[in-house]
Design a protein around this motif. Structure first.
Motif, short mmCIF file in Angstrom:
data_model
loop_
_atom_site.label_atom_id
_atom_site.label_comp_id
_atom_site.label_asym_id
_atom_site.label_seq_id
_atom_site.Cartn_x
_atom_site.Cartn_y
_atom_site.Cartn_z
N LYS A 35 11.32 -23.01 -102.80
CA LYS A 35 10.18 -22.09 -102.90
C LYS A 35 9.45 -21.97 -101.57
CE LYS A 35 9.26 -22.50 -107.79
NZ LYS A 35 9.09 -21.17 -108.31
N LEU A 36 9.28 -23.09 -100.88
CA LEU A 36 8.58 -23.07 -99.59
C LEU A 36 9.36 -22.33 -98.53
CD1 LEU A 36 7.17 -26.69 -99.48
CD2 LEU A 36 5.85 -24.58 -99.59
N ARG A 37 10.69 -22.39 -98.60
CA ARG A 37 11.53 -21.71 -97.60
C ARG A 37 11.17 -20.22 -97.52
NH1 ARG A 37 15.69 -24.52 -99.11
NH2 ARG A 37 15.60 -26.16 -97.58
N GLN A 38 10.82 -19.63 -98.65
CA GLN A 38 10.46 -18.21 -98.68
C GLN A 38 9.14 -17.94 -97.95
OE1 GLN A 38 10.33 -17.34 -102.83
NE2 GLN A 38 12.52 -17.65 -103.13
N LEU A 39 8.29 -18.96 -97.87
CA LEU A 39 6.97 -18.79 -97.28
C LEU A 39 6.90 -19.17 -95.79
CD1 LEU A 39 4.94 -20.33 -100.23
CD2 LEU A 39 5.15 -17.91 -99.66
N LEU A 40 7.97 -19.75 -95.26
CA LEU A 40 7.95 -20.23 -93.89
C LEU A 40 7.58 -19.18 -92.85
CD1 LEU A 40 10.93 -22.77 -93.80
CD2 LEU A 40 8.48 -23.22 -94.09
N PRO A 41 8.10 -17.94 -92.94
CA PRO A 41 7.68 -16.94 -91.94
C PRO A 41 6.17 -16.67 -91.98
CG PRO A 41 9.67 -16.21 -93.07
CD PRO A 41 9.18 -17.42 -93.81
N ALA A 42 5.60 -16.65 -93.16
CA ALA A 42 4.15 -16.43 -93.28
C ALA A 42 3.38 -17.62 -92.72
CB ALA A 42 3.76 -16.19 -94.73
N PHE A 43 3.87 -18.83 -92.98
CA PHE A 43 3.22 -20.03 -92.44
C PHE A 43 3.22 -20.00 -90.91
CE2 PHE A 43 4.57 -22.89 -96.27
CZ PHE A 43 3.65 -22.25 -97.09
N ALA A 44 4.38 -19.70 -90.33
CA ALA A 44 4.51 -19.69 -88.87
C ALA A 44 3.60 -18.62 -88.26
CB ALA A 44 5.96 -19.47 -88.46
N ALA A 45 3.58 -17.45 -88.86
CA ALA A 45 2.73 -16.36 -88.34
C ALA A 45 1.25 -16.75 -88.43
CB ALA A 45 2.99 -15.08 -89.13
N HIS A 46 0.86 -17.35 -89.53
CA HIS A 46 -0.53 -17.78 -89.71
C HIS A 46 -0.92 -18.82 -88.65
CE1 HIS A 46 -4.24 -18.46 -91.91
NE2 HIS A 46 -4.01 -19.77 -91.87
N LEU A 47 -0.04 -19.77 -88.40
CA LEU A 47 -0.33 -20.80 -87.41
C LEU A 47 -0.43 -20.22 -86.00
CD1 LEU A 47 1.91 -23.69 -88.77
CD2 LEU A 47 -0.60 -23.59 -88.78
N ARG A 48 0.44 -19.24 -85.70
CA ARG A 48 0.37 -18.60 -84.38
C ARG A 48 -0.96 -17.86 -84.21
NH1 ARG A 48 5.92 -17.89 -85.35
NH2 ARG A 48 5.59 -15.80 -86.20
N VAL A 49 -1.41 -17.19 -85.27
CA VAL A 49 -2.70 -16.49 -85.22
C VAL A 49 -3.83 -17.48 -84.98
CG1 VAL A 49 -4.37 -15.22 -86.65
CG2 VAL A 49 -1.99 -14.49 -86.57
N LYS A 50 -3.69 -18.67 -85.53
CA LYS A 50 -4.72 -19.71 -85.37
C LYS A 50 -4.62 -20.43 -84.03
CE LYS A 50 -6.67 -19.57 -89.47
NZ LYS A 50 -8.08 -19.30 -89.65
N GLY A 51 -3.60 -20.11 -83.21
CA GLY A 51 -3.51 -20.66 -81.87
C GLY A 51 -2.46 -21.74 -81.65
N TRP A 52 -1.69 -22.07 -82.67
CA TRP A 52 -0.63 -23.08 -82.50
C TRP A 52 0.65 -22.41 -82.01
CZ3 TRP A 52 -3.77 -24.34 -86.92
CH2 TRP A 52 -4.38 -25.60 -86.84
N ASP A 53 1.37 -23.11 -81.16
CA ASP A 53 2.66 -22.62 -80.65
C ASP A 53 3.75 -23.09 -81.62
OD1 ASP A 53 4.80 -21.74 -79.10
OD2 ASP A 53 4.81 -23.56 -77.90
#
Length: 99
Positions: free
Chosen positions: A71-89
């Motif tokens: 289930k989490l695998r489907q959300l990984l792109p959204a997680f990564a995008a959210h973290l990038r917006v928050k300033g994480w590489d």
């Protein structure tokens, strides 16, 4: 040389050791990342996910079951995008199932 042994806190030990200080900082960073993405996770999955190691721009999440990982695998792109917006590489988030 007579050396006295006395207890010190973990914080004091981390401050006196560059290696330990770096480990503490990476652990805190990983925990902060997990906190940042938890609102994007279904409530039922939040308790089966733990923050894992960071290796450059790759971050690992520790998951307690294969079903939760699927289930989490489907959300990984959204997680990564959210973290990038928050300033994480973050270019990649991996999942590691812990049995």
């Amino acid at each position: 040389m007579n050396r006295r042994n006395y207890p010190i806190t973990f914080q004091q030990a981390a401050q006196s050791s560059p290696t330990l200080a770096k480990l503490v900082a990476m652990t805190q960073d990983s925990s902060a990342r997990l906190q940042a993405i938890q609102p994007l996770m279904p409530i039922t999955l939040r308790k089966v996910v733990q923050a894992g190691p960071i290796d450059g721009s790759t971050w690992c999440l520790l998951v307690k079951s294969n079903a939760a990982a699927a289930k989490l695998r489907q959300l990984l792109p959204a997680f990564a995008a959210h973290l990038r917006v928050k300033g994480w590489d973050v270019t990649e988030i991996r999942l590691r199932v812990q049995t």
